[in-house]
Design an enzyme around this catalytic site. Sequence first.
Site, mmCIF file in Angstrom:
data_model
loop_
_atom_site.group_PDB
_atom_site.id
_atom_site.type_symbol
_atom_site.label_atom_id
_atom_site.label_comp_id
_atom_site.label_asym_id
_atom_site.label_seq_id
_atom_site.Cartn_x
_atom_site.Cartn_y
_atom_site.Cartn_z
ATOM 1 N N LYS A 22 -6.750 -7.301 7.009
ATOM 2 C CA LYS A 22 -6.262 -6.913 8.342
ATOM 3 C C LYS A 22 -5.604 -5.538 8.291
ATOM 4 O O LYS A 22 -5.877 -4.678 9.123
ATOM 5 C CB LYS A 22 -5.252 -7.945 8.837
ATOM 6 C CG LYS A 22 -4.451 -7.492 10.040
ATOM 7 C CD LYS A 22 -3.464 -8.537 10.505
ATOM 8 C CE LYS A 22 -2.106 -8.486 9.846
ATOM 9 N NZ LYS A 22 -1.199 -7.447 10.362
ATOM 10 N N ASN A 23 -4.719 -5.336 7.306
ATOM 11 C CA ASN A 23 -3.940 -4.095 7.277
ATOM 12 C C ASN A 23 -4.754 -2.880 6.854
ATOM 13 O O ASN A 23 -4.280 -1.753 6.952
ATOM 14 C CB ASN A 23 -2.715 -4.260 6.373
ATOM 15 C CG ASN A 23 -1.642 -5.111 7.024
ATOM 16 O OD1 ASN A 23 -1.770 -5.499 8.177
ATOM 17 N ND2 ASN A 23 -0.592 -5.413 6.270
ATOM 18 N N CYS A 123 11.202 -5.567 15.824
ATOM 19 C CA CYS A 123 10.440 -6.801 15.785
ATOM 20 C C CYS A 123 11.229 -7.818 14.978
ATOM 21 O O CYS A 123 12.339 -7.537 14.534
ATOM 22 C CB CYS A 123 9.053 -6.582 15.191
ATOM 23 S SG CYS A 123 9.091 -6.285 13.439
ATOM 24 N N ARG A 128 12.544 -1.421 12.357
ATOM 25 C CA ARG A 128 11.256 -0.760 12.122
ATOM 26 C C ARG A 128 11.044 0.509 12.957
ATOM 27 O O ARG A 128 10.184 0.563 13.837
ATOM 28 C CB ARG A 128 10.105 -1.739 12.341
ATOM 29 C CG ARG A 128 10.125 -2.859 11.345
ATOM 30 C CD ARG A 128 8.959 -3.777 11.477
ATOM 31 N NE ARG A 128 7.761 -3.290 10.817
ATOM 32 C CZ ARG A 128 6.645 -4.002 10.707
ATOM 33 N NH1 ARG A 128 6.577 -5.213 11.213
ATOM 34 N NH2 ARG A 128 5.596 -3.504 10.095
ATOM 35 N N ASP A 313 4.921 -8.674 2.070
ATOM 36 C CA ASP A 313 4.130 -9.596 2.888
ATOM 37 C C ASP A 313 3.822 -10.910 2.172
ATOM 38 O O ASP A 313 3.179 -11.793 2.754
ATOM 39 C CB ASP A 313 2.818 -8.929 3.338
ATOM 40 C CG ASP A 313 3.047 -7.915 4.439
ATOM 41 O OD1 ASP A 313 4.167 -7.847 4.975
ATOM 42 O OD2 ASP A 313 2.090 -7.171 4.779
ATOM 43 N N ARG A 405 -2.750 -14.126 14.207
ATOM 44 C CA ARG A 405 -2.767 -12.653 14.138
ATOM 45 C C ARG A 405 -3.313 -12.185 12.794
ATOM 46 O O ARG A 405 -3.869 -11.087 12.706
ATOM 47 C CB ARG A 405 -1.348 -12.094 14.303
ATOM 48 C CG ARG A 405 -0.777 -12.292 15.685
ATOM 49 C CD ARG A 405 0.538 -11.574 15.792
ATOM 50 N NE ARG A 405 0.384 -10.175 15.400
ATOM 51 C CZ ARG A 405 1.382 -9.333 15.205
ATOM 52 N NH1 ARG A 405 2.610 -9.737 15.348
ATOM 53 N NH2 ARG A 405 1.146 -8.093 14.858
HETATM 54 C C1 UD1 Z 1 2.834 -2.066 6.840
HETATM 55 C C2 UD1 Z 1 2.116 -3.376 6.986
HETATM 56 C C3 UD1 Z 1 3.093 -4.537 6.877
HETATM 57 C C4 UD1 Z 1 3.880 -4.431 5.585
HETATM 58 C C5 UD1 Z 1 4.523 -3.059 5.431
HETATM 59 C C6 UD1 Z 1 5.193 -2.852 4.071
HETATM 60 C C7 UD1 Z 1 0.267 -2.784 8.452
HETATM 61 C C8 UD1 Z 1 -0.361 -2.914 9.779
HETATM 62 N N1 UD1 Z 1 1.455 -3.398 8.287
HETATM 63 O O1 UD1 Z 1 3.767 -1.980 7.927
HETATM 64 O O2 UD1 Z 1 2.353 -5.761 6.922
HETATM 65 O O3 UD1 Z 1 4.888 -5.422 5.565
HETATM 66 O O4 UD1 Z 1 3.517 -2.034 5.586
HETATM 67 O O5 UD1 Z 1 4.268 -3.024 3.054
HETATM 68 O O6 UD1 Z 1 -0.280 -2.192 7.553
HETATM 69 N N2 UD1 Z 1 10.317 2.964 8.071
HETATM 70 C C9 UD1 Z 1 11.216 3.873 8.621
HETATM 71 N N3 UD1 Z 1 10.716 4.874 9.393
HETATM 72 C C10 UD1 Z 1 9.377 5.015 9.651
HETATM 73 C C11 UD1 Z 1 8.482 4.097 9.070
HETATM 74 C C12 UD1 Z 1 8.983 3.083 8.280
HETATM 75 O O7 UD1 Z 1 12.422 3.770 8.411
HETATM 76 O O8 UD1 Z 1 9.006 5.938 10.378
HETATM 77 C C13 UD1 Z 1 10.834 1.861 7.233
HETATM 78 C C14 UD1 Z 1 10.551 0.484 7.839
HETATM 79 O O9 UD1 Z 1 11.519 0.103 8.781
HETATM 80 C C15 UD1 Z 1 10.562 -0.389 6.597
HETATM 81 C C16 UD1 Z 1 9.967 0.526 5.530
HETATM 82 O O10 UD1 Z 1 10.112 1.856 6.023
HETATM 83 O O11 UD1 Z 1 11.871 -0.726 6.256
HETATM 84 C C17 UD1 Z 1 8.514 0.291 5.203
HETATM 85 O O12 UD1 Z 1 7.780 0.282 6.401
HETATM 86 P P1 UD1 Z 1 6.241 0.716 6.464
HETATM 87 O O13 UD1 Z 1 5.688 0.821 5.087
HETATM 88 O O14 UD1 Z 1 6.122 1.885 7.371
HETATM 89 O O15 UD1 Z 1 5.604 -0.556 7.181
HETATM 90 P P2 UD1 Z 1 4.462 -0.572 8.269
HETATM 91 O O16 UD1 Z 1 3.485 0.512 8.040
HETATM 92 O O17 UD1 Z 1 5.063 -0.728 9.625
#
Ligand code: UD1
Length: 427
Positions: A22-23, A123, A128, A313, A405
Site C-alpha cells: 500500500k505505502n 490523526c 503529524r 507500522d 484501508r
Molecule cells: C509513512 C507511512 C506510515 C509510516 C511512516 C513511518 C505512507 C503512506 N505512510 O507515513 O505508514 O508509519 O511513514 O514509517 O507511506 N514529520 C514531521 N514533519 C513532516 C513530516 C513528518 O515532523 O513534515 C514527523 C512525523 O510526525 C513523524 C515522523 O516525522 O513523527 C515520521 O513521519 P513520516 O516518515 O513522514 O511518515 P509518513 O510519510 O506520514
Amino acid sequence: MDKIRIRGGNPLRGTIAISGAKNAALPLMTASLLTDHTLTLTNLPDLADIATLATLLDQHGVGVVRNGSVEDGVRRNVQLTAATITNTTAPYDLVRKMRASVLVLGPLLARCGQARVSQPGGCAIGTRPVDLHIKGLQQMGAEIELESGYIEARAPRGLTGAQIVFPMVSVGATENLLMAATLARGRTVLVNAAREPEVTDLARCLVAMGASIEGIGSHTLTVDGVDRLHGACHAIVPDRIEAGTFAMAAAITGGEIVLRHARLDLIQAVAKILSGAGVAFEERDDGVKVSRADGALIGVDVMTEPFPGFPTDLQAQMMAVMTTAQGAAMITETIFENRFMHVPELARMGANITVHQASALVRGVPRLTGAPVMATDLRASVSLVLAGLVAEGTTELNRVYHLDRGYERIEAKLAACGADIERVRPN
Ligand code: UD1
C-alpha cells in the site's frame, strides 16, 4: 458497520499470498501526475486507500483504468494517464480521509507550477505535521501560503534544484520532494532521506520514467532535473508490513505460514527480533516460511526506527505477540508520539502492559480472553486481530474500515490457514 468475529486458539498453517505494498502504491500512483504519458502499475493491492487516491487523481483529470488479468477476483493492474491536469486542488473531503493525499503536492507543483492541497491535520497516532514537505518545496523556489486550511503553493517559473537536509527522517517528505525534483531545473540533493523500501520503489519507477536519480537506497538522493518524464510499467514491491503482520500471526498462534511473494531482505529487522523470541524464518524460492516450534514465545525488547530498523507500522502487532510471551518485553516507539492506542484494548483482553512515556512494558500472561474491541487506526486494529487469534473465546472487532484501508481480504487470508474468523455484516 461490518465487524470481524474471531474464535481464538487455532494454530495457523498454510500459505498466504502477500499483496503489493500500500505505502509504495500510493506515491507511485501520484507519480503519474508528472507525465502526460501512461504509467502502468502492476501488483496493485485492492484496498480502500487505493480507491480513495484513485478518486483524488480522477478529479485532478487523471484517467484511471483498472485492467489486467483477474487474480483472487481482483484486477491487479492500473493505467494512469495524466494527459492534461484539469484541476490542481486536492480538496479537504478527500485529504481528510487519507493523509497520503498530500503526496500530490510535489508532483502537481512540478508539473503545473501550482497546487492547492488541504492540510492533512492530525490523526489518531499523533499531530503529524507536513512542515518538512513545505520547507523543502520552499527551498526549491516555491511560494507557499497556508490559508483557510489549505497549502497554497506556486512556482510560476518552475522549481529549481536545492540541497535539502532533513532534520529527521520522513518517508512522505522524501517522496514528495523526490518527485518534485525530477522536473526541477538543475540538481537537488536530499540529505538524510528516508531509505524505506517504498521510497526505493518509487525512485526506481521514476528512473524508468526517465528521471535521473543517484544514490537510490542510501541516505543521500541526488536528482538531476529533466524537462519531461515519459510513461513506464512498474511492478509494485511486496508489502513488508503485511508480510510482517502474517509472520506474527504464525508466531502468536504457534503455527507455520509460507508468505508467498514476501522478501526476507525487506523484513530483516523483524525476522531478527522474532528469531530472538523463538520464531524461525526460512527464505524460499516462492517467499518466506515462518514457523514457531512448540516452545513458548520469549519476551524480547523492541525499538522502532526508520528502515532498516524495526518499523513503527509493526509495533502494535509485535506488542500483541509479546502479551503471551514468557517474561517481559520493553517496546519503545520513537517515530510517532502517540502510537499506543491499542494498549487499553489489549488490556481488556487480559494483557498486562504498563506505558511510561514512549515505552510500554509488556509482562507476558498465560492467556488472553476474547472481548469486544475497537481501534482507532489501521495497525492497532490488526494487532487486536492477532490477539483475537490466540485468545480464549470470541473477540469481536469493531470499526473494521480501518483494517480495510490497508489489509486486503484479511479474514479470507487468515481463514485459509485455519483461523476461525468471519466478517459479520449488519442486517
Ligand atoms: C509513512 C507511512 C506510515 C509510516 C511512516 C513511518 C505512507 C503512506 N505512510 O507515513 O505508514 O508509519 O511513514 O514509517 O507511506 N514529520 C514531521 N514533519 C513532516 C513530516 C513528518 O515532523 O513534515 C514527523 C512525523 O510526525 C513523524 C515522523 O516525522 O513523527 C515520521 O513521519 P513520516 O516518515 O513522514 O511518515 P509518513 O510519510 O506520514
